[in-house]
Design a protein around this motif. Structure first.
Motif, mmCIF file in Angstrom:
data_model
loop_
_atom_site.group_PDB
_atom_site.id
_atom_site.type_symbol
_atom_site.label_atom_id
_atom_site.label_comp_id
_atom_site.label_asym_id
_atom_site.label_seq_id
_atom_site.Cartn_x
_atom_site.Cartn_y
_atom_site.Cartn_z
ATOM 1 N N PRO A 34 50.843 27.337 59.353
ATOM 2 C CA PRO A 34 49.972 27.979 58.365
ATOM 3 C C PRO A 34 49.649 29.410 58.743
ATOM 4 N N ALA A 35 49.429 30.224 57.712
ATOM 5 C CA ALA A 35 49.115 31.632 57.951
ATOM 6 C C ALA A 35 47.777 31.740 58.673
ATOM 7 N N PRO A 36 47.661 32.643 59.635
ATOM 8 C CA PRO A 36 46.389 32.774 60.360
ATOM 9 C C PRO A 36 45.267 33.211 59.430
ATOM 10 N N VAL A 37 44.086 32.684 59.669
ATOM 11 C CA VAL A 37 42.930 33.034 58.864
ATOM 12 C C VAL A 37 42.468 34.438 59.240
ATOM 13 N N PRO A 38 42.357 35.349 58.258
ATOM 14 C CA PRO A 38 41.911 36.713 58.592
ATOM 15 C C PRO A 38 40.488 36.695 59.115
ATOM 16 N N ILE A 39 40.223 37.536 60.101
ATOM 17 C CA ILE A 39 38.912 37.603 60.734
ATOM 18 C C ILE A 39 38.272 38.941 60.416
ATOM 19 N N LEU A 40 37.039 38.890 59.949
ATOM 20 C CA LEU A 40 36.290 40.096 59.624
ATOM 21 C C LEU A 40 35.566 40.566 60.880
ATOM 22 N N SER A 41 35.878 41.790 61.304
ATOM 23 C CA SER A 41 35.243 42.315 62.513
ATOM 24 C C SER A 41 33.754 42.546 62.270
ATOM 25 N N GLU A 42 32.994 42.620 63.361
ATOM 26 C CA GLU A 42 31.549 42.809 63.244
ATOM 27 C C GLU A 42 31.206 44.129 62.571
ATOM 28 N N SER A 43 31.984 45.179 62.885
ATOM 29 C CA SER A 43 31.698 46.490 62.273
ATOM 30 C C SER A 43 31.978 46.457 60.772
ATOM 31 N N GLU A 44 33.090 45.819 60.374
ATOM 32 C CA GLU A 44 33.409 45.717 58.955
ATOM 33 C C GLU A 44 32.372 44.857 58.233
ATOM 34 N N LEU A 45 31.978 43.740 58.869
ATOM 35 C CA LEU A 45 30.984 42.867 58.267
ATOM 36 C C LEU A 45 29.656 43.596 58.077
ATOM 37 N N LYS A 46 29.242 44.350 59.081
ATOM 38 C CA LYS A 46 27.989 45.095 58.978
ATOM 39 C C LYS A 46 28.060 46.132 57.872
ATOM 40 N N GLN A 47 29.202 46.790 57.766
ATOM 41 C CA GLN A 47 29.370 47.814 56.731
ATOM 42 C C GLN A 47 29.271 47.198 55.337
#
Length: 268
Positions: free
Chosen positions: A219-232
């Motif tokens: 299965p394709a890896p689940v994309p991970i949202l970085s902390e900086s992107e999430l905060k933004q």
């Protein structure tokens, strides 16, 4: 004649054993081995029933359906002052609920993410909106049934306003905003199982774990949202829950611009 019958009755009564009964009277002595065999038999029956009930469920799942219940715009306020709406979502035999938007009135916002396993043959979502009451039963305000769009099942994220039915009539009670996405899962192989020898009371071979899929692409890896992107993104959408943002990001396959566009549509 009567004397003869009376004599026979007396004779039978004299034959009756009248005394303290022994401790083992009418009791069957059970050995430790027989007790163990009886316990094994019960365990085998229980696992057999567990296997039969679990097998169809495991093999019948197509994938995971993500439903983000964003908000609704209702046609009328049925509350004494302002309504306290919540939504109930049904997928197959599973039922989920959002939190209650206190004083949400005609414009409740939930931003509730529902993640459910989608069984084979289920292609519809049922939604009901209730006004939560303190001293009486919650009142059903609006409802709808939605066919899962085909583009969702092919991997696209779908955002749409759906008409609601209610006391005002069919399709004119307001609208509800949903964001749908879907992640298929690899088929589950049949469980390895050998029927227990119930006559002997022993469990021969039993495995209730699904065999690992063979020959299936990873299965394709689940994309991970970085902390900086999430905060933004959180700063851009302070009223949307963090888990909802992560789910929309995952549904957009890690596309940040697509995630922001989907969230913008949810806030309209």
């Amino acid at each position: 004649m009567a004397t003869a019958v009376t004599d026979k009755v007396k004779e039978r009564r004299n034959r009756v054993f009248v005394d303290t009964l022994p401790d083992d009277f009418l009791r069957i002595t059970v050995s430790v081995q027989q007790q163990q065999e009886a316990a094994d038999r019960q365990a085998a029956l229980a696992l057999h029933q567990q296997y039969l009930s679990a097998q169809p469920c495991l093999a019948n799942i197509l994938g995971r359906l993500n439903i983000c219940v964003a908000q609704a715009k209702l046609a009328k306020n049925y509350g004494v002052v302002r309504m306290d709406p919540y939504a109930r979502i049904r997928v197959g035999h599973c039922v989920y609920e959002t939190h209650t938007d206190l004083n949400g009135g005609k414009n409740p916002r939930w931003n509730k993410l529902v993640q459910c396993l989608l069984p084979q043959g289920v292609n519809m979502i049922s939604i009901e909106i209730y006004d939560e009451r303190s001293f009486t039963m919650d009142e059903l305000v609006a409802w709808t049934q939605i066919n899962i769009p085909q583009q969702v099942l092919t991997g696209e994220t779908h955002e749409e306003w759906y008409p609601l039915s209610g006391k005002q009539g069919e399709g004119v009670e307001g609208m509800i905003n949903l964001v749908l996405s879907y992640s298929p899962q690899a088929p589950i192989q049949p469980l390895m199982y050998t029927s227990p020898n119930l006559s002997a009371g022993r469990l021969q071979t039993l495995s209730v774990y699904p065999a690992p899929p063979t020959g299936q692409p990873a299965p394709a890896p689940v994309p991970i949202l970085s902390e900086s992107e999430l905060k933004q993104i959180e700063e851009m959408f302070p009223n949307i829950d963090k888990e909802v943002i992560k789910s929309v990001f995952e549904a957009n396959r890690g596309n940040k611009d697509g995630t922001i566009n989907s969230l913008l549509q949810m806030c309209e």
